[in-house]
Scaffold this active site. Sequence first.
Site, PDB file in Angstrom:
ATOM      1  N   ASP A  97     -44.574   8.085  -6.211  1.00  9.16           N
ATOM      2  CA  ASP A  97     -43.515   8.696  -7.008  1.00  9.16           C
ATOM      3  C   ASP A  97     -42.286   9.041  -6.168  1.00  9.16           C
ATOM      4  O   ASP A  97     -42.359   9.174  -4.949  1.00  9.16           O
ATOM      5  CB  ASP A  97     -44.015   9.952  -7.725  1.00  9.16           C
ATOM      6  CG  ASP A  97     -44.652  10.969  -6.773  1.00  9.16           C
ATOM      7  OD1 ASP A  97     -45.245  10.546  -5.764  1.00  9.16           O
ATOM      8  OD2 ASP A  97     -44.572  12.183  -7.053  1.00  9.16           O
ATOM      9  N   GLU A 163     -47.541  12.691  -6.531  1.00  6.65           N
ATOM     10  CA  GLU A 163     -47.852  13.530  -5.365  1.00  6.65           C
ATOM     11  C   GLU A 163     -46.903  14.715  -5.299  1.00  6.65           C
ATOM     12  O   GLU A 163     -47.283  15.802  -4.844  1.00  6.65           O
ATOM     13  CB  GLU A 163     -47.751  12.704  -4.072  1.00  6.65           C
ATOM     14  CG  GLU A 163     -48.222  13.439  -2.821  1.00  6.65           C
ATOM     15  CD  GLU A 163     -47.182  14.358  -2.211  1.00  6.65           C
ATOM     16  OE1 GLU A 163     -47.579  15.389  -1.629  1.00  6.65           O
ATOM     17  OE2 GLU A 163     -45.969  14.063  -2.317  1.00  6.65           O
TER      18      GLU A 163
END
Length: 435
Positions: A97, A163
């Site tokens: 991400d 994350e």
Amino acid sequence: MKKLGLLTFLCCGLTVFAQKSMEKDFSAIEDKVIEWRRYFHEHPELSNREFETAEKIADHLKSLGIEVQTGVAHTGVVGILKGNKPGKVVALRADIDALPVTERNDLPFKSNVTSEYLGSEVGVMHACGHDTHIAILMGVAEVLSKNKDRIKGTVKFIFQPAEEGAPPGEEGGAALMIKEGVLQNPDVDAIFGLHINSQTPVGMIRYKSGGTMAAAQRFVINVKGKQSHGSQPWSGVDPILISAKIIDGLQTIISREMNLTNEAAVITVGKITSGVRNNIIPESAEIVGTIRTLDYDMQKQLNRRMKEMVQSIAEAYRGEATTEIASGTAITYNNPELVSQMIPTMKAVAGKENVVVAKAVTGAEDFSFYQEKVPGFFFFLGGMTPGTKESFPHHTPDFRIDDSGLLLGVKTLTAMSLDYLNSDKTPRLENQPKG
């Protein structure tokens, strides 16, 4: 000691042999890894929204003949590569991400992507290097898929979303991947992960045995006052003044109550919201921030004292306040046995002089959740151009990484996987700190 030295020599010998015989594979993959990294950098996606990223990863793994699972923890991708010989299972993890940051770099692959985050339009940028992590693990997958005869066991490739944290109201990240069984079927025996670092020179690896990154918590303090005209503060109770006193007071917990010779601890206020105009004392204020600790006893003491102090300060100024503390990530704890087992491998790949022991950092990683379940090792890979006078921290608009450091990441994770699987040693999951 002689026996330990022999084992270390054999481990290094295996790595050096594998490195030399696989050099063509590594040379062939470097340009691809850089190309992938630049693609992902130019096309970043926020947490739990990594749809195109996941599709590109899955297509690559499928093209290698790797068994692929998609839609894990919303947008996660898992690849399973079985070697030609039975054995243990090792997992390799990359986070996928990006962040709500508007890029300021002048790069040909600069991100111009915008999206919505918490109701606001924001720029989106891989400002923490997750684009490099994806590309490195895709490279490892390709190299290992061409060397199944060297794999004694199974390699599980975990491409993890969110994350940086799932959006409010959503689950995500490592915790959700574990909940959905990513460490099972087949059951993982050990897990490795890396993080690129913009302030570590290319070619270097930094690591620490035991606690290496902090546990993170999010706190929200709600302050209640009494609204009044700005010209008559005596007729109200000022929540902004109370908030200022609270923020100042919280730092004394760190400076006067935490034993910082034991481990580091941090309280940071990142957001304060209150008021609507210049001449109105508002009724309430909200303070939002983060707590970072590397010791769970210190964390408990800090949490307790925050709640006591916040309430007492508010009451001293005729207001009220409540404190909510939400658990985030655990302490990133590198299994000492696994670290000891892998040090010879890292030194054989990067060079003894380029593998250095680091101090613990107060950054946080949800890789820690995997380490609570299986022995894990998380290390830092250099991404700064040697000789650079100014390198920019992670999570900033000017963050940048030197692509020339990526191949070392591919080589290191490949070698660690093979050496771990080809060894008979299985680290024990014990002495793990519990929150």
